[in-house]
Design an enzyme around this catalytic site. Structure first.
Site, PDB file in Angstrom:
ATOM      1  CB  SER A  87     -28.244   4.564 -14.194  1.00 24.04           C
ATOM      2  OG  SER A  87     -26.983   5.167 -14.250  1.00 24.04           O
ATOM      3  CE  LYS A 132     -30.931   8.758 -11.971  1.00 27.47           C
ATOM      4  NZ  LYS A 132     -30.445   7.790 -12.991  1.00 27.47           N
ATOM      5  CB  SER A 180     -26.504   7.670 -12.214  1.00 26.28           C
ATOM      6  OG  SER A 180     -27.643   7.434 -13.018  1.00 26.28           O
TER       7      SER A 180
HETATM    8  N1  GLN Z   1     -22.469   4.458 -15.256  1.00 28.07           N
HETATM    9  C1  GLN Z   1     -22.807   4.779 -16.606  1.00 28.07           C
HETATM   10  C2  GLN Z   1     -22.316   6.162 -16.952  1.00 28.07           C
HETATM   11  O1  GLN Z   1     -21.681   6.741 -16.144  1.00 28.07           O
HETATM   12  C3  GLN Z   1     -24.276   4.663 -16.816  1.00 28.07           C
HETATM   13  C4  GLN Z   1     -25.028   5.761 -16.220  1.00 28.07           C
HETATM   14  C5  GLN Z   1     -26.481   5.666 -16.496  1.00 28.07           C
HETATM   15  O2  GLN Z   1     -26.999   4.608 -16.832  1.00 28.07           O
HETATM   16  N2  GLN Z   1     -27.154   6.796 -16.389  1.00 28.07           N
HETATM   17  O3  GLN Z   1     -22.540   6.657 -18.006  1.00 28.07           O
END
Ligand code: GLN
Length: 487
Positions: free
Chosen positions: A180, A81, A156
């Site tokens: 994420s 990532k 994400s």
């Molecule tokens: N979807 C969640 C957020 O927008 C989690 C994102 C993540 O785990 N980085 O914060």
């Protein structure tokens, strides 16, 4: 099913490489060719360096030819990532702010992958600074779900999940602050593991919310997740929250621990908002465990209703602090137009950050500001303690908790325009982050329309060696994980 090398597992490929039936260069070439064939449609990669990957593969083959195999990851292409630092490679967080940034050093996980012989392959797309659940917040454009290109891969770590599902990497790393790793794994039909907070070093990970962030693997199987975790886990003096805990042989644990287990079903995770097809698939999984003599016990996590609010206070507060460093002075985007330093900060940040990141910084600054701190941030910290206590209470009676990973399967690109609708995607995953628990998503079926569904198992702190076998047991009795999207 797994005829092409890029759809094989780490365990299978390690055997082929060991037997001399495949070289790392051949494997890496196959992955590169696959990426070139499909990534114009999937868009999982922000960038990649083919020559660099092939040079790593050649070095791996050379080591193997002299008997210096470093482990099961020797010669295996692993995608990262684009928030995990690799020395001398781009590190963008899918933000305009870091569009031209080159990392000066390796993250600890990167060092460990290198030491294990992996071939680091590409920089994978994400929601800008890991804020989102669909990868649509990337400044470089969204990633598409390989199972249906009109849909999101989740987020994400959407690039990490989509690349893996599409055969553009053999395994990937993501980061998980509120879901994420697990949610995109569920939406793309792969395995995603968020380790216990403190098990994997965050050194060299671009920080979003430091008390919640964890790096973890996305893989085709639970066995591969165990292999990856064994490589990246362990104490690191460069991360002050890294724990001094022993790293057991997670892979060996899969064969040793066969249940039956006591599995808790938190009633709060099966209510309103759960897609009926997802609910039915998860019920089937519960029936499977029951058929394996597991004790299925309904449990309650009474503070679940406060998870989302708590998360969006703590995560935004920490983000507002972590992202203060992007001011256009030392690194990152700098505006061309400022007349003084105040304007330089403001314009650099206004130009560099996207809308969702700005929303979070504003919210986080608000909840930390004097006069509001006690009402929001301090209270959220207290509620976080209650949420963690709920889980620890439940674990007095059960070994693990079973829930859906995501309330819905992959949705259409552009469908969720309201931020709150997007935030609700995390409703089943954020609890494990707030409580610091390990949690894994494994494929558990498909919708009638052919979209993957994920099952989440949440374990006890630092008991990954007990959680992974529970997931492995389910996976071995099903073949969801052997299906691949037709691209
Ligand atoms: N979807 C969640 C957020 O927008 C989690 C994102 C993540 O785990 N980085 O914060």
């Amino acid at each position: 099913m797994r005829s092409e090398p890029f759809f094989h597992t780490i365990a299978e490929l390690a055997a082929l490489l060991d037997a001399g039936k495949l070289s790392s260069v051949e494997l890496t070439k196959a992955v590169v060719a696959r990426t070139k064939a499909v990534d114009a449609r999937v868009k999982a990669f922000n960038s990649y360096d083919e020559d660099d990957a092939l040079a790593q593969a050649a070095a791996s083959d050379a080591r193997r030819s002299t008997g210096q195999v470093r482990g099961l990851l020797e010669g295996i292409p692993v995608g990262l990532k684009d928030v995990i630092s690799v020395a001398n490679q781009p590190l963008t967080a899918s933000s305009r702010m870091l569009a031209n940034f080159i990392s000066p050093y390796d993250a600890t996980v990167t060092q460990r992958l290198k030491r294990a012989g992996a071939v680091l392959w590409g920089r994978l797309n994400l929601d800008e600074f890991a804020m989102g659940s669909s990868t649509e917040n990337s400044a470089f454009g969204p990633t598409h779900n390989p199972w249906d290109l009109s849909r999101v891969p989740g987020g994400s770590s959407g690039g990490s999940a989509a690349a893996l599902a599409a055969g553009e990497a053999v395994a990937t790393l993501g980061s998980d602050t509120g879901g994420s790793i697990r949610q995109p794994a569920a939406l793309c039909g792969v395995v995603g593991l968020k380790p216990s907070y403190g098990l994997v070093s965050r050194y060299g990970l671009i920080a979003f919310a430091s008390s919640l962030d964890q790096i973890g693997p996305l893989t085709r199987t639970v066995e591969d997740a165990s292999i990856m975790l064994g490589v990246i886990a362990g104490h690191d003096p460069f991360d002050s929250t890294s724990c001094q805990t022993e790293v057991p042989d997670y892979r060996a644990a899969l064969a040793e621990k066969r249940g039956p287990w006591r599995i808790g079903i938190p009633q709060e995770y099966f209510g309103e908002g759960l897609d009926p097809e997802v609910g039915a698939a998860v019920e089937q999984a519960i029936a499977f465990y029951r058929s394996r003599q597991c004790v299925i016990k309904e449990v309650s996590l009474p503070h679940t209703q406060y998870c989302l609010d708590t998360y969006y206070i703590i995560a935004t507060a920490e983000a507002s602090s972590n992202l203060a460093r992007y001011d256009g002075i030392r690194y990152g985007h700098r505006t061309a137009e400022a007349v003084d330093v105040g304007e330089l900060y403001c314009k650099s940040r206004a130009e560099g950050f996207g809308a969702e990141v700005k929303r979070r910084i504003i919210l986080g600054t608000y909840v930390l500001s004097s006069g509001y701190y006690d009402a929001y941030y301090l209270r959220a910290q207290k509620v976080r303690t209650l949420i963690r206590r709920d889980f620890l209470n439940a674990y007095q009676d059960v070994d693990a908790l079973l829930t859906p990973t995501s309330p819905v399967p992959a949705f259409t690109l552009g469908e969720k325009t309201n931020p709150l609708a997007m935030y609700l995607c995390d409703i089943y995953t954020i609890g494990a982050n707030l409580a610091g628990l390990p949690a894994i998503s494994v494929p558990c079926g498909f919708t009638g329309g052919g979209l993957p569904i994920g099952l989440q198992l949440i374990g006890q702190p630092f008991r990954e060696a007990e959680l992974l076998p529970i997931a492995h047991c389910y996976e071995q009795a099903h073949d969801w994980h052997t299906a691949h999207p037709k691209l």
